[in-house]
Design an enzyme around this catalytic site. Structure first.
Site, PDB file in Angstrom:
ATOM      1  N   SER A  34       0.838  -1.211   0.000  1.00 33.77           N
ATOM      2  CA  SER A  34       0.000   0.000   0.000  1.00 33.77           C
ATOM      3  C   SER A  34       0.866   1.253   0.000  1.00 33.77           C
ATOM      4  O   SER A  34       2.081   1.197   0.175  1.00 33.77           O
ATOM      5  CB  SER A  34      -0.914   0.013   1.231  1.00 33.77           C
ATOM      6  OG  SER A  34      -0.187   0.409   2.388  1.00 33.77           O
ATOM      7  N   SER A  36       0.620   3.797   2.175  1.00 34.72           N
ATOM      8  CA  SER A  36       0.509   4.512   3.450  1.00 34.72           C
ATOM      9  C   SER A  36       1.837   5.046   3.970  1.00 34.72           C
ATOM     10  O   SER A  36       1.849   5.951   4.801  1.00 34.72           O
ATOM     11  CB  SER A  36      -0.116   3.601   4.509  1.00 34.72           C
ATOM     12  OG  SER A  36       0.780   2.564   4.893  1.00 34.72           O
ATOM     13  N   LYS A  97       4.470   0.983   9.959  1.00 33.79           N
ATOM     14  CA  LYS A  97       4.268   2.416  10.182  1.00 33.79           C
ATOM     15  C   LYS A  97       5.498   2.961  10.908  1.00 33.79           C
ATOM     16  O   LYS A  97       6.405   2.236  11.284  1.00 33.79           O
ATOM     17  CB  LYS A  97       3.026   2.684  11.036  1.00 33.79           C
ATOM     18  CG  LYS A  97       1.741   2.046  10.537  1.00 33.79           C
ATOM     19  CD  LYS A  97       1.215   2.665   9.267  1.00 33.79           C
ATOM     20  CE  LYS A  97      -0.088   1.985   8.823  1.00 33.79           C
ATOM     21  NZ  LYS A  97      -0.576   2.497   7.522  1.00 33.79           N
ATOM     22  N   SER A 189      -3.408   6.985   5.419  1.00 34.87           N
ATOM     23  CA  SER A 189      -2.823   5.974   6.297  1.00 34.87           C
ATOM     24  C   SER A 189      -3.806   5.593   7.397  1.00 34.87           C
ATOM     25  O   SER A 189      -4.331   6.444   8.104  1.00 34.87           O
ATOM     26  CB  SER A 189      -1.524   6.491   6.923  1.00 34.87           C
ATOM     27  OG  SER A 189      -1.011   5.553   7.849  1.00 34.87           O
TER      28      SER A 189
END
Length: 243
Positions: A34, A36, A97, A189
Site C-alpha cells: 500500500s 501509506s 508504520k 494511512s
C-alpha cells in the site's frame, strides 16, 4: 539410490530449518502492498526487518505460535523507527508504520501539524513529491520534512492540504507498554489515529524494525516479455537503508 534420496531429503530439511531460524531470530523479508508509507516506502518495495531489534514475542515465531510468554530480550523502540507489527485489532495482519509516540506521550494533530506533549514538531516544506498513479501518470503532492523531539528526520506527504479528517484530532494519551504509530503518507494511512481499526500498539505486537530495501519493482512487468522484468526494477532503490 535410496541413500542418495534420503540425503537429499535431509539437505532440504536442514535448509528449511536454517531458513526458519534466520527468519525467527535475525531477519525476515516483507513487501509493501500500500501507499501509506509514501514517500519512504513505495508499493512494490521488498525489505528486510530485523527481528532482534525489539526482542522477541510470540509474533516473532512462524504463525505467531504461543511459545514465548510476553516479550523477552526487550529493547525500547525509538521515535522515528519504521516498525512492522501485528494489528492489535485482529492480532494477525502485518502493518508497517513509523513510531511517533512512546508510553506516556500525548499525541495530537492540529491543522496537519504534529504535536508531542503539547509541543509542535518542526515541519519544513521541501520539493513536491511525484506520486506514481500507474499508466505513466503522476501527480505532484506537497512534501515536508519533520524533525521529531529526538532529532530524527523523515519526510511526510500532505495530499489534502492539512484539511484531511485525520489532520485535526483529539489528544491521544499513549498507555504504558504501548506505542503510537503513523504513516508518512498522512492523509492516506490507517494508523493509531484510527482507534477502532488500529489504535495503540502493544509492546508484544512489535515484530521488528525495517532496516534495508533489497528489491523494488513498479509492478509493470508482464510474464510474456522478459525485457519488462528488468525495466520494472527500480534500480535506484536497491540496497537502500530505511530512515
Amino acid at each position: 539410490k535410496s541413500g542418495s534420496f534420503f540425503d537429499f531429503i535431509k539437505t532440504i530439511a536442514y535448509a528449511v530449518a536454517i531458513a526458519l531460524v534466520v527468519r525467527t531470530v535475525a531477519y525476515e523479508p516483507f513487501n509493501i502492498p500500500s501507499k501509506s508509507m509514501l514517500p519512504t516506502l513505495e508499493v512494490g518495495d521488498y525489505l528486510f526487518v530485523s527481528k532482534f531489534s525489539y526482542g522477541y514475542s510470540k509474533h516473532s515465531l512462524p504463525f505467531s505460535l504461543p511459545l514465548i510468554p510476553g516479550r523477552i530480550l526487550f529493547t525500547e523502540p525509538e521515535r522515528g523507527d519504521v516498525a512492522v507489527f501485528k494489528n492489535p485489532i485482529d492480532d494477525r495482519t502485518d502493518f508497517i508504520k513509523r513510531i511517533i509516540g512512546l508510553p506516556g506521550d500525548k499525541i495530537q494533530m492540529r491543522k496537519g501539524l504534529l504535536y508531542v506533549d503539547d509541543k509542535p514538531v518542526q515541519k519544513r516544506r521541501t520539493e513536491n513529491y511525484a506520486e506514481d498513479l500507474a499508466n505513466g501518470r503522476f501527480r505532484s503532492v506537497l512534501q515536508y520534512e519533520e524533525t521529531l523531539p529526538n532529532g530524527r528526520k523523515h519526510r511526510v506527504l500532505e495530499v489534502q492540504l492539512d484539511r484531511g479528517e485525520l489532520d485535526n484530532t483529539g489528544i491521544y494519551s499513549v498507555p504504558k507498554g504501548h506505542y503510537f504509530v503513523m504513516g508518512d503518507n498522512r492523509d492516506n494511512s490507517q494508523d493509531s489515529r484510527v482507534i477502532q481499526q488500529v489504535g495503540f500498539i502493544p509492546q508484544d505486537n512489535l515484530v521488528g524494525r525495517a532496516e534495508i530495501l533489497f528489491f523494488s519493482t513498479n509492478g509493470r512487468s508482464v510474464w510474456w516479455n522478459p525485457v519488462s522484468w528488468w525495466t520494472a526494477v527500480r534500480g535506484h532503490r536497491l540496497l537502500k537503508l530505511i530512515k
